[in-house]
Write an enzyme that holds these catalytic residues in place. Structure first.
Site, short mmCIF file in Angstrom:
data_model
loop_
_atom_site.label_atom_id
_atom_site.label_comp_id
_atom_site.label_asym_id
_atom_site.label_seq_id
_atom_site.Cartn_x
_atom_site.Cartn_y
_atom_site.Cartn_z
N GLY A 47 -9.14 35.23 -13.85
CA GLY A 47 -8.00 35.89 -14.48
C GLY A 47 -7.21 36.74 -13.52
O GLY A 47 -6.33 36.26 -12.78
N GLY A 60 -13.69 39.32 -12.98
CA GLY A 60 -13.61 39.76 -11.59
C GLY A 60 -13.81 38.71 -10.53
O GLY A 60 -13.85 39.05 -9.34
N CYS A 91 -10.92 40.72 -28.27
CA CYS A 91 -9.70 41.30 -27.71
C CYS A 91 -9.65 42.79 -28.04
O CYS A 91 -9.63 43.17 -29.20
CB CYS A 91 -8.46 40.62 -28.28
SG CYS A 91 -6.96 41.40 -27.66
C1 LIG Z 1 -3.03 40.11 -18.91
C2 LIG Z 1 -4.27 39.59 -19.56
C3 LIG Z 1 -4.20 38.95 -20.80
C4 LIG Z 1 -5.35 38.46 -21.43
N1 LIG Z 1 -5.24 37.80 -22.63
C5 LIG Z 1 -6.35 37.25 -23.20
C6 LIG Z 1 -6.25 36.46 -24.39
O1 LIG Z 1 -5.16 36.24 -24.94
N2 LIG Z 1 -7.40 35.94 -24.93
C7 LIG Z 1 -8.62 36.14 -24.34
O2 LIG Z 1 -9.61 35.64 -24.84
N3 LIG Z 1 -8.73 36.86 -23.20
C8 LIG Z 1 -7.63 37.42 -22.62
N4 LIG Z 1 -7.76 38.14 -21.44
C9 LIG Z 1 -9.09 38.31 -20.84
C10 LIG Z 1 -9.36 37.29 -19.73
O3 LIG Z 1 -9.31 35.97 -20.24
C11 LIG Z 1 -10.71 37.54 -19.06
O4 LIG Z 1 -11.73 37.47 -20.03
C12 LIG Z 1 -10.80 38.91 -18.40
O5 LIG Z 1 -9.57 39.28 -17.85
C13 LIG Z 1 -11.88 38.98 -17.32
O6 LIG Z 1 -11.59 38.14 -16.23
P1 LIG Z 1 -10.87 38.60 -14.86
O7 LIG Z 1 -11.57 39.82 -14.38
O8 LIG Z 1 -10.97 37.43 -13.96
O9 LIG Z 1 -9.45 38.91 -15.23
C14 LIG Z 1 -6.61 38.63 -20.81
C15 LIG Z 1 -6.68 39.27 -19.57
C16 LIG Z 1 -5.55 39.75 -18.93
C17 LIG Z 1 -5.68 40.41 -17.59
#
Ligand SMILES: Cc1cc2nc3c(=O)[nH]c(=O)nc-3n(C[C@H](O)[C@H](O)[C@H](O)COP(=O)(O)O)c2cc1C
Ligand SMILES: Cc1cc2nc3c(=O)[nH]c(=O)nc-3n(C[C@H](O)[C@H](O)[C@H](O)COP(=O)(O)OP(=O)(O)OC[C@H]3O[C@@H](n4cnc5c(N)ncnc54)[C@H](O)[C@@H]3O)c2cc1C
Ligand code: FES
Lengths: 258, 304
Positions: free
Chosen positions: B266, B245, B131
């Protein structure tokens, strides 16, 4: 709570002031369940994030919603190019908490600038029991005055420069009105300094008040926790979320020190 | 021939399909249940949970970017005890795989949370060592092989549940970190978490995010994620859960060809909350047209 997502036809467009646009959207499934103070989340081609816009009017009979928005950046600029006949992608109705609707109560309803649209549906509910105070930068920015009048509410208009209505701020008129009558509730939407001012006056007079807030959003439903707003409830600090715990809050929770 | 062509087994757990909303974007599922039944999803990776309640960072916590977004939530969550007591019983009635995503600022915090979850009925643990939004932790472990290995070892010892380590893309060599996790007993790895980024409001000359910096996700990171999934899948013998993504079924197929057995979604949820079910529908059609079980395409990209 139920959320709808879909493509809905735009049936009317207005341009009530420079860079301010209104759309009437046919969406019976949303209109049937939407509540005063809630918002819709609009997808625009080419943008990752939806744009939240308050519901200005709900017409359950016709199955329509009206929204009124101001161009503030690229997203709202693209929204202003939509026309009757186009489809708009909305997630709605959003907001876990709208304005309190108290049958038979007296309300003072305050809108600042583009914070005026969400107050119209509220003014319709309170009708003759409402006093509406609208404030704008100047005459060119004034919107919705005929709509507010037709609700039967007593209306006041002010502008910062005095080019329309009285010269001054909504809080000046609020202070004056409170000398002659005490409402059961004060509801407001507008810039933060204005809301803070309203909250301070309400607290001093011991009148319940509610404010509608804005914060940058991701999901709009309570799943991502980005739209945080610091509140204090029963002495405890809570990071509430505008999309799910609001957008309407008790002003004491948002401005505990006023 | 299996009639459910999307079914897959990952770390010994059966997933009816490989599509999982990503941690932090889907809360504990309650809100999205208003759109579709949670049972239509392969699983749910819940909001990152820490030892104690966290308020998270000050707003603004989100900024839009070209084809993506930055977030700086800072792990706002009610804490592990509240998760186990208030959220897990509800989630367990939803007939989908529940993945508990956990994070800590110290080794012992990871150990404590993993230990508490061991006696619950969550299906597996996803351990966030990546994170970018919390000063005192998480990512500090995820950026070195030693740190990643240490957390893996501690969590491995604290639970018999499958352990999936969630990797940071903010490193020079992600494959070596994945190998360090594998060596210490990880059952799987998931990647990518967000890429550290920044946006500035040119009118007020201040960062848009109150935290100044935040994690980039959404379509903008997709090619980076595909590349990293491919590198990691080629470097380890444990299964890979890919994300970063993904916003369409075509993206999901691409990431599976690169080596991901499961896919998390996400930021795409914010553009369209229906994305997971649309991806599942698209994958079913794809399997029918290609006459294949989905799991058979994993890692089958033929590099030049
Ligand atoms: C608003 C938000 C909150 C997130 N919170 C967490 C979290 O609490 N723990 C975690 O492992 N990843 C967290 N992530 C990361 C996502 O799980 C993911 O790894 C990342 O967004 C890439 O995927 P995406 O491009 O589909 O969003 C968060 C992402 C976003 C956008
Ligand atoms: C609950 C709610 C109700 C709203 N109701 C109305 C309304 O009725 N009429 C109206 O004109 N405006 C309303 N707004 C503000 C409106 O959402 C923003 O003006 C709009 O998102 C700006 O988008 P943009 O692309 O033009 O601006 P940009 O600055 O280019 O937007 C960049 C990003 O920041 C976000 N953003 C920028 N300003 C705001 C803001 N003030 N609030 C929330 N997000 C913002 C955008 O959504 C986008 O994600 C409301 C906001 C909220 C949260
Ligand atoms: S915008 Fe996602 S929780 Fe409010």
């Amino acid at each position: 709570m139920k959320y709808c997502q879909g493509l809905y036809p735009i049936i009317r467009k207005e341009n009530p002031a420079a860079e301010v646009y209104g759309l009437v959207i046919l969406c019976p499934e949303i209109a049937a369940i939407a509540k005063c103070g809630q918002f819709v989340n609009i997808r625009i081609d080419g943008f990752t994030l939806r744009r939240p816009v308050s519901i200005c009017e709900i017409d359950r009979q016709k199955g329509t919603l009206r929204i009124v928005f101001q161009i503030r950046g690229k997203g709202t600029d693209a929204m202003s190019l939509l026309n009757p006949g186009d489809l708009i992608d909305m997630v709605a109705p959003l907001g876990g908490r709208g304005f309190t609707l108290q049958e038979g109560a007296n309300a003072i309803i305050i809108g600042g600038g583009i914070g005026n649209p969400p107050m119209l549906e509220l003014a319709k509910f309170y009708g003759g029991n409402a006093t509406v105070i609208s404030g704008f930068r100047n005459a060119a920015a004034v919107i919705l005055q005929e709509d507010f009048k037709s609700t039967g509410a007593k209306t006041f208009l002010c502008t910062n420069d005095g080019t329309a209505g009285e010269k001054g701020f909504v809080t000046d008129i609020l202070g004056r009105e409170l000398q002659t009558h005490t409402p059961d509730i004060i509801c407001a939407c507008g810039p933060m300094p204005m809301l803070k001012g309203v909250a301070a006056i309400a607290k001093e007079k011991g009148i319940r008040s509610e404010v509608s807030l804005e914060e940058r959003m991701g999901c709009g439903v309570g799943g991502c926790l980005v739209c945080a707003c610091r509140t204090v409830k029963d002495g405890e600090e809570i990071f509430a979320h505008v999309c799910k715990d609001g957008p309407v809050f008790d002003s004491k929770e948002v401005f505990p020190n006023e | 021939m299996n009639e459910n062509r999307l079914e897959t087994v990952f770390c010994g757990i059966k997933f009816k399909n490989p599509i999982i909303p990503a941690s932090g974007t889907f809360g504990y599922g309650r809100e999205y249940e208003e759109f579709y039944p949670l049972s239509s999803l392969g699983g749910i990776s819940v909001k990152g949970t820490t030892g104690k309640r966290r308020n998270g960072n000050l707003p603004p916590r989100i900024a839009e970017t070209p084809s993506g977004m930055l977030n700086s939530v800072g792990l706002q969550n009610p804490g592990i005890d509240s998760f186990i007591e208030k959220e897990l019983p509800y989630l367990k009635t939803k007939n989908t795989v529940i993945i508990a995503n956990i994070a800590g600022s110290t080794v012992s915090e990871y150990e404590e949370i993993a230990g508490k979850l061991d006696s619950t009925d969550v299906d597996m643990l996803e351990v966030n060592i990546s994170c970018p939004n919390v000063k005192a932790g998480g990512a500090a472990f995820g950026v070195s092989c030693e740190g990643a290995g240490t957390i893996t070892k501690i969590v491995r010892r604290a639970t018999k549940k499958p352990v999936m380590m969630k990797l940071s893309p903010n490193v020079t060599d992600i494959a070596s970190i994945a190998k360090a996790c594998e060596a210490e007993g990880a059952d799987a790895v998931s990647l990518i978490n967000t890429l550290l980024g920044m946006r500035i409001d040119i009118n007020i000359r201040r960062p848009i995010l109150h935290n100044n910096v935040g994690g980039l996700s959404g379509p903008a990171v997709f090619p980076v994620a595909v590349r990293m999934v491919w590198q990691v899948a080629n470097a380890v013998n444990i299964p890979v859960c890919g994300m970063g993504g993904v916003s369409s079924w075509e993206d999901a197929v691409e990431m599976m060809l690169a080596g991901a057995s499961l896919i998390q979604v996400g930021a795409a949820l914010f553009t369209d909350p229906m994305t997971p079910v649309k991806i599942i529908d698209g994958l079913e059609d794809y399997c029918r047209r290609q006459n294949t079980d989905l799991k058979d395409i994993v890692g089958t990209v033929k590099p030049w």
